[in-house]
Design an enzyme around this catalytic site. Structure first.
Site, PDB file in Angstrom:
ATOM      1  N   ARG A  25      11.638  -6.215   5.385  1.00  0.00           N
ATOM      2  CA  ARG A  25      11.399  -4.764   5.348  1.00  0.00           C
ATOM      3  C   ARG A  25      12.293  -4.043   6.357  1.00  0.00           C
ATOM      4  NH1 ARG A  25       5.393  -2.322   5.493  1.00  0.00           N
ATOM      5  NH2 ARG A  25       5.298  -2.903   7.688  1.00  0.00           N
ATOM      6  N   LYS A  64       0.831  -1.214   0.000  1.00  0.00           N
ATOM      7  CA  LYS A  64       0.000   0.000   0.000  1.00  0.00           C
ATOM      8  C   LYS A  64       0.863   1.261   0.000  1.00  0.00           C
ATOM      9  CE  LYS A  64      -2.371  -0.831   3.802  1.00  0.00           C
ATOM     10  NZ  LYS A  64      -1.692  -2.064   4.254  1.00  0.00           N
ATOM     11  N   ARG A 111      -1.023  -9.033  13.449  1.00  0.00           N
ATOM     12  CA  ARG A 111      -1.511  -8.013  12.505  1.00  0.00           C
ATOM     13  C   ARG A 111      -2.314  -8.663  11.377  1.00  0.00           C
ATOM     14  NH1 ARG A 111       3.709  -5.276  10.772  1.00  0.00           N
ATOM     15  NH2 ARG A 111       2.422  -3.739   9.685  1.00  0.00           N
ATOM     16  N   ARG A 133      11.008  -2.530  11.911  1.00  0.00           N
ATOM     17  CA  ARG A 133       9.965  -2.041  12.807  1.00  0.00           C
ATOM     18  C   ARG A 133       9.662  -3.098  13.864  1.00  0.00           C
ATOM     19  NH1 ARG A 133       5.189   0.057   8.922  1.00  0.00           N
ATOM     20  NH2 ARG A 133       3.991  -1.091  10.474  1.00  0.00           N
ATOM     21  N   ARG A 169      -9.659   1.012   8.537  1.00  0.00           N
ATOM     22  CA  ARG A 169      -9.230  -0.354   8.823  1.00  0.00           C
ATOM     23  C   ARG A 169     -10.352  -1.167   9.458  1.00  0.00           C
ATOM     24  NH1 ARG A 169      -3.322   0.565   8.967  1.00  0.00           N
ATOM     25  NH2 ARG A 169      -2.238  -1.383   9.302  1.00  0.00           N
TER      26      ARG A 169
HETATM   27  P1  AMP Z   1       0.809   0.463   9.197  1.00  0.00           P
HETATM   28  O1  AMP Z   1       2.019   1.293   9.099  1.00  0.00           O
HETATM   29  O2  AMP Z   1      -0.322   0.935   8.330  1.00  0.00           O
HETATM   30  O3  AMP Z   1       1.090  -1.015   9.037  1.00  0.00           O
HETATM   31  O4  AMP Z   1       0.273   0.637  10.697  1.00  0.00           O
HETATM   32  C1  AMP Z   1       1.046   0.275  11.816  1.00  0.00           C
HETATM   33  C2  AMP Z   1       0.174   0.165  13.053  1.00  0.00           C
HETATM   34  O5  AMP Z   1      -0.427   1.433  13.331  1.00  0.00           O
HETATM   35  C3  AMP Z   1      -0.994  -0.800  12.947  1.00  0.00           C
HETATM   36  O6  AMP Z   1      -0.622  -2.145  13.215  1.00  0.00           O
HETATM   37  C4  AMP Z   1      -1.938  -0.239  14.011  1.00  0.00           C
HETATM   38  O7  AMP Z   1      -1.486  -0.565  15.313  1.00  0.00           O
HETATM   39  C5  AMP Z   1      -1.751   1.262  13.833  1.00  0.00           C
HETATM   40  N1  AMP Z   1      -2.701   1.807  12.827  1.00  0.00           N
HETATM   41  C6  AMP Z   1      -2.401   2.314  11.592  1.00  0.00           C
HETATM   42  N2  AMP Z   1      -3.508   2.729  10.957  1.00  0.00           N
HETATM   43  C7  AMP Z   1      -4.546   2.473  11.821  1.00  0.00           C
HETATM   44  C8  AMP Z   1      -5.956   2.653  11.741  1.00  0.00           C
HETATM   45  N3  AMP Z   1      -6.539   3.149  10.649  1.00  0.00           N
HETATM   46  N4  AMP Z   1      -6.695   2.295  12.815  1.00  0.00           N
HETATM   47  C9  AMP Z   1      -6.139   1.783  13.933  1.00  0.00           C
HETATM   48  N5  AMP Z   1      -4.821   1.557  14.063  1.00  0.00           N
HETATM   49  C10 AMP Z   1      -4.023   1.903  13.016  1.00  0.00           C
END
Ligand code: AMP
Length: 223
Positions: free
Chosen positions: A124, A13, A168, A157, A88
Site C-alpha cells: 500500500r 474498507k 494493528r 504509511r 473499533r
Molecule cells: P485506519 O486508517 O483506519 O487504519 O486507522 C489508522 C490508525 O488511526 C489506527 O491504527 C488507530 O491508531 C487510529 N484510529 C482510526 N480509527 C480509530 C478509532 N475508531 N478508534 C481509535 N483509533 C482509531
C-alpha cells in the site's frame, strides 16, 4: 442510513467505502483520515493521537468520538453516511448509537485472510496531500511514486511497517472483532468475503444495500 464498515486493516474498507459513497451519495467518513489530518495540522488532538497511531494502538475513545460527532453533524450527512474505521471497540459502538440513535443501520463486515492482509499492506502507498490510496500490485499509480489525482509524492504509511502491522492486527482481534457478535445480536450484521478483488466484493455489497435503499427511497423516508 448509517452504513458501518468493519474489517481488519488492509481489508478494503476504504476502497469499498468510496464505491458505496459513489453509489449512495453518502459521504465516507474515515476516522483514520480525520486523525491523520489532525496529526498533519499539529492540532493538540493530533499531537496526542500521533503516538498511539505510530504504535498501531487505538486513539482514546473521547478524541475519536469528538471528531465523529463534529463530522456527522455536518449537512452532507443528513441523508446518511458511511463509517470506515469507526466504531473499533464496544464502547465506540455504544457511542455512535447514542449520538444518532434513530438512524437505520447496516453493518458490513469484510473478511480477508491474514496473509493476504499483510501482503496488501506491504504494497500500500498513500498520498498524504489528497489521501488517495494505491497498491503496487493491484492499483498502481500511472507514474511511479506519484499520485494520479494530485501529483504528490506517495509514501508508505508509518503504521504499514511490518511490526506495526502485527500490532494493528492484534488490536483488531482483541478490540474490534467482538463487534461482530455485538452487531450479529442486534440483527444488522452482513458478512462479505473480501478476497476476490474489488469489483466482486462490491457486487455483493451492492446486493446487500440496494434493497433497503430502494425501499427507503420509495417510501420517501430518510435513508
Ligand atoms: P485506519 O486508517 O483506519 O487504519 O486507522 C489508522 C490508525 O488511526 C489506527 O491504527 C488507530 O491508531 C487510529 N484510529 C482510526 N480509527 C480509530 C478509532 N475508531 N478508534 C481509535 N483509533 C482509531
Amino acid at each position: 442510513m448509517r452504513i458501518i464498515l468493519l474489517g481488519p486493516p488492509g481489508g478494503g474498507k476504504g476502497t469499498q467505502g468510496d464505491l458505496i459513497a459513489k453509489r449512495t451519495g453518502f459521504p465516507r467518513i474515515s476516522t483514520g483520515d480525520l486523525l491523520r489530518r489532525a496529526v498533519r495540522d499539529r492540532t493538540p488532538l493530533g499531537i496526542e493521537a500521533d503516538a498511539a497511531m505510530k504504535q498501531g494502538a487505538l486513539v482514546r475513545d473521547e478524541i475519536v468520538l469528538g471528531l465523529v460527532r463534529e463530522r456527522i453533524g455536518q449537512p452532507d450527512c443528513r441523508g446518511g453516511y458511511v463509517l470506515d474505521g469507526y466504531p473499533r471497540n464496544l464502547s465506540q459502538a455504544r457511542d455512535v448509537q447514542a449520538l444518532d440513535p434513530d438512524r437505520p443501520e447496516i453493518v458490513i463486515a469484510i473478511d480477508v485472510a491474514e496473509d493476504e492482509i499483510v501482503r496488501r499492506l506491504a504494497a500500500r502507498r498513500s498520498c498524504p496531500a489528497c489521501e488517495a490510496v494505491y497498491n503496487l500490485e493491484a492499483r498502481k499509480p500511472v507514474r511511479e511514486g506519484a499520485c494520479d489525482a494530485c501529483g504528490g509524492a506517495l509514501f508508505r504509511r508509518e503504521d504499514d511497517e511490518p511490526e506495526v502491522i502485527r500490532e494493528r492486527l492484534r488490536v483488531y482481534a482483541e478490540e474490534t472483532e467482538p463487534l461482530l457478535a455485538y452487531y450479529r445480536e442486534k440483527g444488522n450484521l452482513r458478512r462479505v468475503g473480501g478476497g476476490n478483488g474489488m469489483e466482486a466484493t462490491f457486487a455483493v455489497i451492492r446486493g446487500i444495500l440496494d434493497p433497503p435503499l430502494g425501499a427507503a427511497a420509495k417510501a420517501g423516508m430518510q435513508a
